[in-house]
Design a protein around this motif. Structure first.
Motif, PDB file in Angstrom:
ATOM      1  N   ARG A 212       0.800  -1.171  -0.008  1.00 54.00           N
ATOM      2  CA  ARG A 212      -0.061   0.110   0.157  1.00 54.00           C
ATOM      3  C   ARG A 212       0.931   1.237   0.005  1.00 54.00           C
ATOM      4  O   ARG A 212       1.937   1.476   0.798  1.00 54.00           O
ATOM      5  CB  ARG A 212      -0.890   0.135   1.292  1.00 54.00           C
ATOM      6  CG  ARG A 212      -1.864  -1.160   1.254  1.00 54.00           C
ATOM      7  CD  ARG A 212      -3.367  -0.671   0.433  1.00 54.00           C
ATOM      8  NE  ARG A 212      -4.026  -1.796   0.574  1.00 54.00           N
ATOM      9  CZ  ARG A 212      -4.196  -3.030  -0.150  1.00 54.00           C
ATOM     10  NH1 ARG A 212      -3.313  -3.303  -0.832  1.00 54.00           N
ATOM     11  NH2 ARG A 212      -5.265  -3.499   0.220  1.00 54.00           N
ATOM     12  N   GLU A 213       0.505   2.123  -0.705  1.00 57.50           N
ATOM     13  CA  GLU A 213       1.205   3.458  -0.787  1.00 57.50           C
ATOM     14  C   GLU A 213       1.149   4.088   0.594  1.00 57.50           C
ATOM     15  O   GLU A 213       0.471   4.141   1.353  1.00 57.50           O
ATOM     16  CB  GLU A 213       0.456   4.445  -1.723  1.00 57.50           C
ATOM     17  CG  GLU A 213      -0.833   4.875  -1.390  1.00 57.50           C
ATOM     18  CD  GLU A 213      -1.577   5.750  -2.738  1.00 57.50           C
ATOM     19  OE1 GLU A 213      -0.681   5.955  -3.458  1.00 57.50           O
ATOM     20  OE2 GLU A 213      -2.806   5.983  -2.584  1.00 57.50           O
ATOM     21  N   GLN A 214       2.389   4.808   0.956  1.00 59.61           N
ATOM     22  CA  GLN A 214       2.708   5.481   2.099  1.00 59.61           C
ATOM     23  C   GLN A 214       2.341   4.456   3.332  1.00 59.61           C
ATOM     24  O   GLN A 214       1.796   4.925   4.307  1.00 59.61           O
ATOM     25  CB  GLN A 214       2.050   6.657   2.458  1.00 59.61           C
ATOM     26  CG  GLN A 214       2.458   7.539   1.177  1.00 59.61           C
ATOM     27  CD  GLN A 214       2.026   9.055   1.768  1.00 59.61           C
ATOM     28  OE1 GLN A 214       1.102   9.355   2.094  1.00 59.61           O
ATOM     29  NE2 GLN A 214       2.980  10.044   0.893  1.00 59.61           N
TER      30      GLN A 214
ATOM     31  N   LEU B 220       1.490   3.493   9.302  1.00 54.83           N
ATOM     32  CA  LEU B 220       1.757   2.526  10.396  1.00 54.83           C
ATOM     33  C   LEU B 220       2.156   3.668  11.756  1.00 54.83           C
ATOM     34  O   LEU B 220       1.817   3.574  12.859  1.00 54.83           O
ATOM     35  CB  LEU B 220       3.026   1.618  10.342  1.00 54.83           C
ATOM     36  CG  LEU B 220       2.245   0.393   9.380  1.00 54.83           C
ATOM     37  CD1 LEU B 220       3.494  -0.476   9.051  1.00 54.83           C
ATOM     38  CD2 LEU B 220       1.276  -0.205  10.190  1.00 54.83           C
ATOM     39  N   VAL B 221       2.863   4.630  11.150  1.00 53.47           N
ATOM     40  CA  VAL B 221       3.377   5.737  12.225  1.00 53.47           C
ATOM     41  C   VAL B 221       2.399   6.395  12.716  1.00 53.47           C
ATOM     42  O   VAL B 221       2.228   6.593  14.020  1.00 53.47           O
ATOM     43  CB  VAL B 221       4.774   6.392  11.908  1.00 53.47           C
ATOM     44  CG1 VAL B 221       4.924   7.489  12.723  1.00 53.47           C
ATOM     45  CG2 VAL B 221       5.952   5.658  11.198  1.00 53.47           C
ATOM     46  N   GLU B 222       1.556   6.947  12.058  1.00 47.83           N
ATOM     47  CA  GLU B 222       0.295   7.854  12.422  1.00 47.83           C
ATOM     48  C   GLU B 222      -0.578   6.938  13.126  1.00 47.83           C
ATOM     49  O   GLU B 222      -1.150   7.306  14.124  1.00 47.83           O
ATOM     50  CB  GLU B 222      -0.332   8.097  11.317  1.00 47.83           C
ATOM     51  CG  GLU B 222       0.376   9.325  10.276  1.00 47.83           C
ATOM     52  CD  GLU B 222      -0.507   9.607   8.963  1.00 47.83           C
ATOM     53  OE1 GLU B 222      -0.198  10.789   8.533  1.00 47.83           O
ATOM     54  OE2 GLU B 222      -1.435   8.719   8.646  1.00 47.83           O
ATOM     55  N   GLN B 223      -0.635   5.433  12.918  1.00 50.99           N
ATOM     56  CA  GLN B 223      -1.507   4.742  13.811  1.00 50.99           C
ATOM     57  C   GLN B 223      -0.988   4.537  15.189  1.00 50.99           C
ATOM     58  O   GLN B 223      -1.605   4.492  16.136  1.00 50.99           O
ATOM     59  CB  GLN B 223      -1.488   3.239  13.054  1.00 50.99           C
ATOM     60  CG  GLN B 223      -2.754   2.192  13.533  1.00 50.99           C
ATOM     61  CD  GLN B 223      -2.635   1.054  12.765  1.00 50.99           C
ATOM     62  OE1 GLN B 223      -1.771   0.406  12.717  1.00 50.99           O
ATOM     63  NE2 GLN B 223      -3.760   0.705  12.199  1.00 50.99           N
ATOM     64  N   ALA B 224       0.373   4.294  15.334  1.00 52.76           N
ATOM     65  CA  ALA B 224       1.143   4.261  16.485  1.00 52.76           C
ATOM     66  C   ALA B 224       0.853   5.507  17.198  1.00 52.76           C
ATOM     67  O   ALA B 224       0.674   5.568  18.451  1.00 52.76           O
ATOM     68  CB  ALA B 224       2.671   4.152  16.388  1.00 52.76           C
ATOM     69  N   LEU B 225       1.077   6.617  16.681  1.00 47.77           N
ATOM     70  CA  LEU B 225       0.869   7.815  17.495  1.00 47.77           C
ATOM     71  C   LEU B 225      -0.737   8.088  18.143  1.00 47.77           C
ATOM     72  O   LEU B 225      -0.917   8.458  18.995  1.00 47.77           O
ATOM     73  CB  LEU B 225       0.936   8.998  16.584  1.00 47.77           C
ATOM     74  CG  LEU B 225       2.534   9.281  16.104  1.00 47.77           C
ATOM     75  CD1 LEU B 225       2.407  10.561  14.916  1.00 47.77           C
ATOM     76  CD2 LEU B 225       3.490   9.556  17.231  1.00 47.77           C
ATOM     77  N   ASP B 226      -1.550   7.669  17.236  1.00 46.91           N
ATOM     78  CA  ASP B 226      -3.138   7.676  17.590  1.00 46.91           C
ATOM     79  C   ASP B 226      -3.304   6.589  18.939  1.00 46.91           C
ATOM     80  O   ASP B 226      -4.024   7.039  19.662  1.00 46.91           O
ATOM     81  CB  ASP B 226      -3.940   7.249  16.680  1.00 46.91           C
ATOM     82  CG  ASP B 226      -4.193   8.174  15.344  1.00 46.91           C
ATOM     83  OD1 ASP B 226      -3.745   9.365  15.562  1.00 46.91           O
ATOM     84  OD2 ASP B 226      -4.641   7.809  14.310  1.00 46.91           O
ATOM     85  N   LEU B 227      -2.501   5.574  18.624  1.00 47.06           N
ATOM     86  CA  LEU B 227      -2.682   4.345  19.672  1.00 47.06           C
ATOM     87  C   LEU B 227      -2.115   5.148  21.027  1.00 47.06           C
ATOM     88  O   LEU B 227      -2.524   4.948  22.377  1.00 47.06           O
ATOM     89  CB  LEU B 227      -1.940   3.241  19.494  1.00 47.06           C
ATOM     90  CG  LEU B 227      -2.649   2.446  18.612  1.00 47.06           C
ATOM     91  CD1 LEU B 227      -1.757   1.276  18.134  1.00 47.06           C
ATOM     92  CD2 LEU B 227      -3.957   1.794  19.315  1.00 47.06           C
ATOM     93  N   GLN B 228      -0.991   5.949  21.021  1.00 49.62           N
ATOM     94  CA  GLN B 228      -0.419   6.729  21.883  1.00 49.62           C
ATOM     95  C   GLN B 228      -1.381   7.575  22.795  1.00 49.62           C
ATOM     96  O   GLN B 228      -1.490   7.736  23.906  1.00 49.62           O
ATOM     97  CB  GLN B 228       0.865   7.193  21.761  1.00 49.62           C
ATOM     98  CG  GLN B 228       2.044   6.268  21.439  1.00 49.62           C
ATOM     99  CD  GLN B 228       3.585   6.991  21.221  1.00 49.62           C
ATOM    100  OE1 GLN B 228       3.588   8.231  21.579  1.00 49.62           O
ATOM    101  NE2 GLN B 228       4.341   6.347  20.517  1.00 49.62           N
TER     102      GLN B 228
END
Length: 580
Positions: A217-219, A224-232
């Motif tokens: 998938r593009e980007q 994944l990084v944005e998802q990790a930040l949201d989880l934080q």
């Protein structure tokens, strides 16, 4: 304040009841007219073992990780670095067949790309057909755009139609062959006549359609990084402020100072126990009611301090319920088993009184259009009136009991009420469909979340339950710690994105929980009597109000907030005696 009878709480809190154009960043080419995929990407080497992992937890597959990093490098324009990574790791971003397929799309080799599509290892025949349809539709439009009408018609009849994927779309495409005059006669607007999309856009859409194991998938790494930040953020128990920039170099963590915990102002205009209060939708006003039969509208000034805007008198009994109109221009107030009054917020005038002969009203609320109101009645029915007092409908039966809570979803489809001591009814006034939530304990009060997805239910046994009411109702969390043995204690959603729950308590304190974890994050002391009701300002996640039997309303804010004000200051607390 009297004790409750065995079968119901005191009336005070009434019954507990097209080409080769520029590629986007996420694709692998920067100039498809002059470059090819093979020019920019290293020739694939022998794959390493797919089961090799990296990281301390042993859950990240090395092959997948390297491919994602390579895709990130290409998407950022670092083509040489991406190619070097592929060469040095021996892990290709895409297989040779996939690279060929992608280049064929960019070159407009439609028949060849469909043939290659069948060779890249797709198991799901439905995906193959959907992808083929997308490719052949692009072929159709480019032929049509090039005035090759007969070839476009042939593609439509012999290639797109036989796929049997989207017959409605095939019919729409057939209309595109018509002349402009014929299109108008066929009822097509200019927007209906679709022109070819860019080939890079087509490639991006195909990347989303094909399985990730085939085309990354593009980007993906950015996602994944944005998802990790949201989880934080979700895991942060004290997160209660809008986030500007978040650093990838450290983990996100807020301190307790983000929770309103300091009394900033004490409002003392009521002469008796304060039973109910509610901020307006826009957060500019706070309405409060008390056992003194008085309703006060407080205005929140720009500096965050409150002063009296209006005092509403006219009720003969204590006011147990307040409801703001959708536009905050009007207010409904309901006396205990009495009448409902509608007030103009700007002028302070009582515009209308709603009543039923021989019956009392116990709750009130607004339809989302602001042109109708609903009221619970002592005969257990719920009535709907227009603004002039004409009764439009009455739902009879066990629709409500002596609990002054009535919920109307913001889409206007459902009414929420307590139909029995331990049962909450959600019914559609148009669909007539009903859904019931049954608790093991007596319901004392409830409140809807602003997005209509959740229902917060306070119970007789000193618990607060959070229900997901989308689809089949599900109990998803419980909160406890506050005290309730005699009276109706109200709770509310609040904070940034309604990530917190607050409740009053009979031990004179305000309790705040983190909604997701269920953890009690703060207990606020200051009142000298039972805290009956709390309300969080929907426009300010750092402002919370609480109403108490000590005749006062406390406004809570952040500890570090230090504001100068002309009102009297005592022990660091600003008192407001209602001056306007």
């Amino acid at each position: 304040m009297g004790r409750a009878e065995d079968d119901e709480p005191p009336p005070k809190r009434v019954k507990v009841s097209s080409r080769k154009g520029d590629l986007p960043k996420s694709t692998l080419l920067t100039d498809p007219a002059s470059c090819s995929l093979n020019d920019l990407m290293a020739h694939p080497l022998v794959r390493q073992g797919d089961d090799e992992v990296v990281g301390a937890k042993g859950v990240v597959k090395k092959v997948e990780f390297v491919r994602i990093v390579a895709e990130a490098l290409y998407s950022l324009g670092y083509n040489k670095a991406g190619a070097r990574l592929e060469e040095e790791s021996g892990i290709p971003l895409q297989s040779a067949e996939v690279k060929l397929f992608m280049q064929q799309i960019l070159d407009g080799k439609w028949d060849e790309s469909v043939a290659t599509l069948h060779k890249i290892g797709l198991i799901d025949e439905k995906i193959v057909k959907l992808a083929s349809f997308e490719i052949l539709e692009q072929k159709f439009f480019e032929l049509l755009d090039g005035k090759n009408v007969m070839d476009a018609l042939k593609t439509l009849r012999t290639e797109l139609g036989p796929l049997c994927v989207n017959n409605d779309r095939v019919r729409e495409l057939s209309l595109c062959i018509l002349s402009p005059l014929q299109q108008v006669l066929a009822g097509m607007s200019g927007q209906d006549v679709v022109r070819p999309k860019s080939r890079t856009k087509l490639l991006g859409e195909l990347q989303k359609l094909l399985p990730p194991a085939v085309i990354i998938r593009e980007q993906r790494l950015v996602h994944l990084v944005e998802q990790a930040l949201d989880l934080q953020l979700d895991a942060c128990r004290f997160h209660n402020s809008l986030v500007g920039e978040m650093s990838l170099l450290t983990d996100h963590q807020c301190g307790r100072d983000q929770i309103p915990s300091q009394t900033l102002q004490i409002l003392q205009d009521h002469g008796d126990e304060v039973w109910f209060l509610q901020f307006s939708h826009g957060g500019k006003y706070l309405a409060s009611s008390a056992a003194d039969c008085l309703v006060i509208i407080w205005e929140v000034k720009l500096d965050g301090f409150f002063c009296v805007k209006h005092r509403f008198s006219g009720h003969q009994k204590p006011v147990s319920n307040i409801s703001w109109s959708p536009d905050d221009h009007q207010l409904l107030t309901c006396g205990v088993e009495e009448v409902v009054r509608r007030w103009d917020v700007e002028s302070g005038e009582c515009i209308h009184i709603y009543e039923k002969n021989g019956l009392g009203l116990i709750s009130c609320g607004w339809a989302p259009d602001g042109n109708r109101i609903l009221c619970g009645v002592t005969d257990k029915s719920i009535s709907m009136w227009d603004l002039e007092g004409k009764e439009l409908e009455c739902w009879k039966g066990h629709r409500t009991i002596r609990i002054s809570d009535l919920g109307i979803t913001s889409d206007g489809k459902h009414v929420v009420s307590v139909c029995k001591d331990n049962m909450i009814l959600l019914f559609g006034w148009e669909s007539k469909a009903e859904k019931v939530i049954q608790e093991d304990q007596t319901v004392t009060s409830f409140v809807l979340s602003t997005d209509n997805k959740y229902l917060l239910v306070s119970l007789w046994n000193q618990e607060i339950h959070l229900w997901d009411i989308e689809g089949t109702a599900k109990l998803i969390s419980k909160y406890n710690g506050h005290k309730r043995s005699r009276f109706v204690i109200r709770s509310c959603f609040g904070g940034l994105n309604q990530e917190f729950i607050s409740s009053g308590s009979e031990d004179s304190q305000v309790y705040i929980w983190h909604i997701s974890s269920g953890e009690l994050v703060e207990t606020l002391a200051g009142h000298s009597g039972t805290v009956n009701c709390v309300s969080w300002n929907p426009a300010d996640p750092h402002m919370l109000a609480s109403a108490s039997d000590d005749h006062t309303i406390r406004i809570w804010g952040l500890n570090q907030v230090k504001m100068e004000h002309n009102d009297t200051v005592s022990n660091g607390v600003h008192y407001c005696n209602g001056g306007t």
